[in-house]
Write an enzyme that holds these catalytic residues in place. Structure first.
Site, PDB file in Angstrom:
ATOM      1  N   ASP A  10     -18.762  38.440 -22.995  1.00  0.00           N
ATOM      2  CA  ASP A  10     -18.229  38.307 -21.445  1.00  0.00           C
ATOM      3  C   ASP A  10     -17.149  39.371 -21.238  1.00  0.00           C
ATOM      4  O   ASP A  10     -15.968  38.681 -21.377  1.00  0.00           O
ATOM      5  CB  ASP A  10     -17.831  36.671 -21.473  1.00  0.00           C
ATOM      6  CG  ASP A  10     -17.383  36.407 -19.957  1.00  0.00           C
ATOM      7  OD1 ASP A  10     -17.601  37.295 -19.106  1.00  0.00           O
ATOM      8  OD2 ASP A  10     -16.579  35.399 -19.723  1.00  0.00           O
TER       9      ASP A  10
ATOM     10  N   GLU B  10     -22.840  40.158 -20.778  1.00  0.00           N
ATOM     11  CA  GLU B  10     -22.945  39.762 -19.248  1.00  0.00           C
ATOM     12  C   GLU B  10     -22.611  40.848 -18.596  1.00  0.00           C
ATOM     13  O   GLU B  10     -21.544  41.618 -18.537  1.00  0.00           O
ATOM     14  CB  GLU B  10     -22.089  38.532 -19.286  1.00  0.00           C
ATOM     15  CG  GLU B  10     -21.930  37.959 -17.845  1.00  0.00           C
ATOM     16  CD  GLU B  10     -20.869  36.845 -17.660  1.00  0.00           C
ATOM     17  OE1 GLU B  10     -20.287  36.694 -16.746  1.00  0.00           O
ATOM     18  OE2 GLU B  10     -20.738  36.023 -18.447  1.00  0.00           O
TER      19      GLU B  10
ATOM     20  N   GLU C 144       0.912  -1.230  -0.130  1.00  0.00           N
ATOM     21  CA  GLU C 144      -0.047  -0.211  -0.151  1.00  0.00           C
ATOM     22  C   GLU C 144       0.941   1.169   0.061  1.00  0.00           C
ATOM     23  O   GLU C 144       0.597   2.038   0.860  1.00  0.00           O
ATOM     24  CB  GLU C 144      -0.763   0.060   1.217  1.00  0.00           C
ATOM     25  CG  GLU C 144      -2.173  -1.084   0.968  1.00  0.00           C
ATOM     26  CD  GLU C 144      -3.072  -0.958  -0.166  1.00  0.00           C
ATOM     27  OE1 GLU C 144      -2.866  -0.148  -0.770  1.00  0.00           O
ATOM     28  OE2 GLU C 144      -3.936  -1.701   0.002  1.00  0.00           O
TER      29      GLU C 144
ATOM     30  N   ASP D 261     -12.646  32.008 -21.284  1.00  0.00           N
ATOM     31  CA  ASP D 261     -13.512  33.239 -21.790  1.00  0.00           C
ATOM     32  C   ASP D 261     -14.109  32.852 -23.331  1.00  0.00           C
ATOM     33  O   ASP D 261     -15.419  33.257 -23.376  1.00  0.00           O
ATOM     34  CB  ASP D 261     -12.589  34.355 -21.818  1.00  0.00           C
ATOM     35  CG  ASP D 261     -11.973  34.692 -20.652  1.00  0.00           C
ATOM     36  OD1 ASP D 261     -12.515  34.382 -19.558  1.00  0.00           O
ATOM     37  OD2 ASP D 261     -10.688  34.858 -20.589  1.00  0.00           O
TER      38      ASP D 261
END
Length: 683
Positions: free
Chosen positions: A472, A546, A317, A658
């Site tokens: 935007d 926006e 492990e 964007d």
């Protein structure tokens, strides 16, 4: 194909020959063939005679000798367990044919004293190799381990999984390289027959000589189980071998320590076993042999393994090992005759601890992953909830493992994505937010290659006269941060769900002044003017600006676009709840997820395409705009929210979203047909 009427007679003849033909030993005392060629063109082959050297390049000779005289016959008895009786069915030769072959070979025997000497030397070398103490010791280990796993270790288990065999191979072949460095390649070739690796390229066997090997295996597959068996047989079969075992928790190390003690005491004389519980050490000493040792430790006591000498160090492990313990473990890489074997399951809870997967790009092939999903179909597996196996591979499931749709659904309810990582062994899909890729590579390739030639009249006349633009805005001049994204979409007359991307911009302000809104509006107007040149049939533009960042600035941008645009512009309006006034802006909210889902569907279904004559005054100078957009599309990931809904984002450290957001929202407004666009002076 055998005729049915002849089948019975052939079976009877085979039974008769089998019952009368006696098993004869392979006689190597005298050569069968001595070729009459020059010394430079011949070679002494211990099992046949002196033959032309060219035969060594043919696999037929080796196959023949291994078929009629396999190394696995007449093996010594195991120290524990039940010896595996390997099936050995060699073709039977009729007595008449055998006599005829002997007659032919006897006629071609050349009486050459020097050739006989060469043959006898080859036979003696072969006998010496088979009587070598190292070979006998390693052979005994293989027989003991095979017999121990043949219903002795676990009564109902007589077979092992492929990854368990691979773990044995990495252990065993490294033992060869340190026990007999001068004869490593020869012993590698001999033991290929024991493991069924006759066809494996010798160069591939060199992988087993690596100083470190990593195994990433899903949960409950028998990792620790096979390690206990290997270590137990190593201690009892191989002298002067030093083994280390490190676990992530003390109770795991104690459990393995106790299991090995119980195994040794059950199957081997107790007088050979010396147990030192205070430091987790087992010493096994057979009569007339040097002792072999095992030390079990945990990562919490990292100093316990410092100063020790290990030939094999198993790190169980390893993904969960404390990071400050790694230097003490990795220090054994400097030891010439030491090998580190990292074994772990996938840690889906914390990507930071899943460091073993980073070795996938190592120059040496040291990473071994048990995974039920191939890289080519990983996207399909993530997109389809009912899929529990790779579409191209037949899912091989160990008998003690259950994988079905119910298990998948229940596991993912506890922790999203845990089924793929913990049970299916997929490491590459882990992320801090359990993200999943939602757009297939095939769809992206089609979107990139299949671009429409919108300059042709037959295409233009099919497009609507209304162009949709989404803005935007970003009010910063930091090119490393967000910029203003603008997307332009035209829909088809006969099918409003199909559309074409005709323009996009990614604009960054040169400096922070009071003209930011004017610069952004000018960029949008330049896009509109360029569109009119290519698409003179456009009669109006529907614009959504926006306003989440700054409502005042968004209103100013809308006003400037309305004044500077050469054609009519209609804006979406936001109604102020307190004053009932309407502003020419759009407040992005819950509709973003709906817009992304419709865009994702459009890309995957091919209902959205890009124009060959894409318009861009800010991107095209340095980059193909569509390739620029595709880079952001590839980054789209779906984030599950606590209320059961999902949100989408494509932002990365090196990629902003964007332009993607602008194109997605422009597509949403163009195809949804539920938003009202009005002139700026409308009330």
């Amino acid at each position: 194909m055998l005729l049915l009427k002849a089948k019975k007679a052939i079976i009877e003849n085979l039974s008769e020959v089998s019952s009368t033909q006696a098993e004869t030993d392979w006689d190597m005392s005298t050569p069968t063939i001595i070729t009459n060629t020059s010394k430079s063109e011949r070679t002494a082959y211990s099992k046949i005679g002196v033959i032309p050297s060219v035969n060594l390049y043919s696999s037929t000779l080796t196959s023949f000798c291994k078929l009629y005289h396999p190394l696995t016959l007449n093996q010594t008895q195991p120290q524990t367990g039940t010896l595996r009786l390997l099936p050995h069915e060699k073709p039977l030769i009729l007595q008449d044919l055998s006599n005829y072959v002997k007659l032919l070979t006897s006629q071609n025997v050349c009486h050459d004293t020097e050739a006989n000497t060469e043959y006898n030397a080859a036979v003696q070398t072969q006998k010496t190799s088979m009587e070598c103490p190292t070979y006998l010791e390693l052979r005994q280990f293989v027989i003991n381990l095979s017999s121990f796993l043949n219903g002795c270790y676990v009564k109902r288990s007589t077979h092992i999984e492929p990854f368990q065999l691979q773990l044995i191979l990495h252990t065993f072949y490294f033992l060869i390289s340190i026990k007999s460095p001068e004869s490593t390649n020869r012993l590698f070739d001999i033991f290929k027959e024991y493991f069924g690796l006759r066809e494996m390229d010798p160069d591939m066997l060199q992988i087993f000589k690596q100083k470190a090997s990593i195994f990433l295996i899903p949960r409950r597959h028998g990792k620790t189980w096979i390690v206990v068996a290997i270590i137990s047989m190593l201690l009892t079969s191989v002298e002067n071998i030093h083994v280390g075992y490190v676990a992530h928790q003390k109770h795991v190390a104690n459990s393995v320590f106790t299991e090995i003690i119980n195994t040794l005491q059950k199957w081997f004389p107790s007088r050979y076993i010396d147990i030192k519980k205070e430091n987790g050490t087992i010493i096994y000493k057979s009569p007339d042999k040097k002792p072999s040792t095992l030390m079990c430790a945990t990562c919490f006591n990292k100093n316990s393994i410092r100063g020790q000498t290990f030939n094999l160090l198993y790190i169980d492990e390893a993904n969960f090992i404390k990071k400050d313990s790694l230097p003490a473990i990795l220090g054994f890489m400097l030891q010439k005759d030491a090998k580190l074997i990292f074994i772990s399951s996938v840690n889906s809870g914390d990507r930071a601890t899943s460091f073993l997967f980073n070795l996938k790009n190592a120059s040496e092939k040291m990473l071994n992953i048990v995974n039920y999903i191939c890289p080519d179909h990983k996207d399909d597996f993530s997109l389809q909830d009912s899929l529990i196996s790779c579409p191209c591979y037949k899912l091989y499931i160990p008998t003690y493992i259950t994988i079905d749709e119910t298990i998948k659904n229940t596991t993912n309810l506890f922790l999203d994505g845990a089924f793929t990582t913990e049970l299916m062994g997929d490491m590459s899909g882990i992320s801090k937010s359990n993200m999943h890729k939602v757009i297939s590579e095939m769809a992206i390739t089609q979107f990139d290659l299949c671009r429409a030639d919108t300059t042709k009249p037959e295409i233009t006349q099919c497009l609507n006269s209304t162009m949709y633009i989404y803005i935007d805005p970003a009010y910063t001049n930091n090119s490393e941060a967000s910029g203003t994204g603008i997307g332009a979409i035209l829909t088809f007359k006969n099918n409003s769900s199909k559309c074409i991307i005709v323009g996009m911009e990614h604009y960054f302000l040169k400096d922070l002044t009071g003209t930011a809104t004017y610069q952004i509006a000018s960029c949008a107007c330049s896009l509109i003017r360029a569109s009119l040149v290519l698409y003179p049939h456009i009669q109006c533009v529907h614009v959504a600006v926006e306003g989440n960042s700054s409502q005042d600035s968004a209103v100013a941008i809308s006003t400037l676009i309305n004044e500077c645009s050469p054609i009519k512009v209609y804006f979406i309006h936001y109604k102020d709840k307190t004053t009932t006034m309407q502003w020419p802006i759009y407040m992005l909210g819950a509709e973003k997820s709906i817009a992304f889902e419709s865009f994702i569907y459009a890309i995957n279904s091919g209902t959205i395409s890009a124009s060959q004559s894409i318009i861009s005054n800010t991107i095209k100078l340095s980059f193909d705009p569509i390739s620029y957009l595709i880079e952001q599309i590839r980054s789209i990931r779906c984030y599950p929210l606590r209320d059961g809904s999902h949100t989408y984002c494509a932002k990365k450290r090196t990629v902003s979203d964007d332009v993607l957001v602008a194109v997605v929202m422009a597509y949403f407004f163009a195809t949804s047909n539920k938003h009202i666009f009005k002139p700026l002076n409308s009330t």
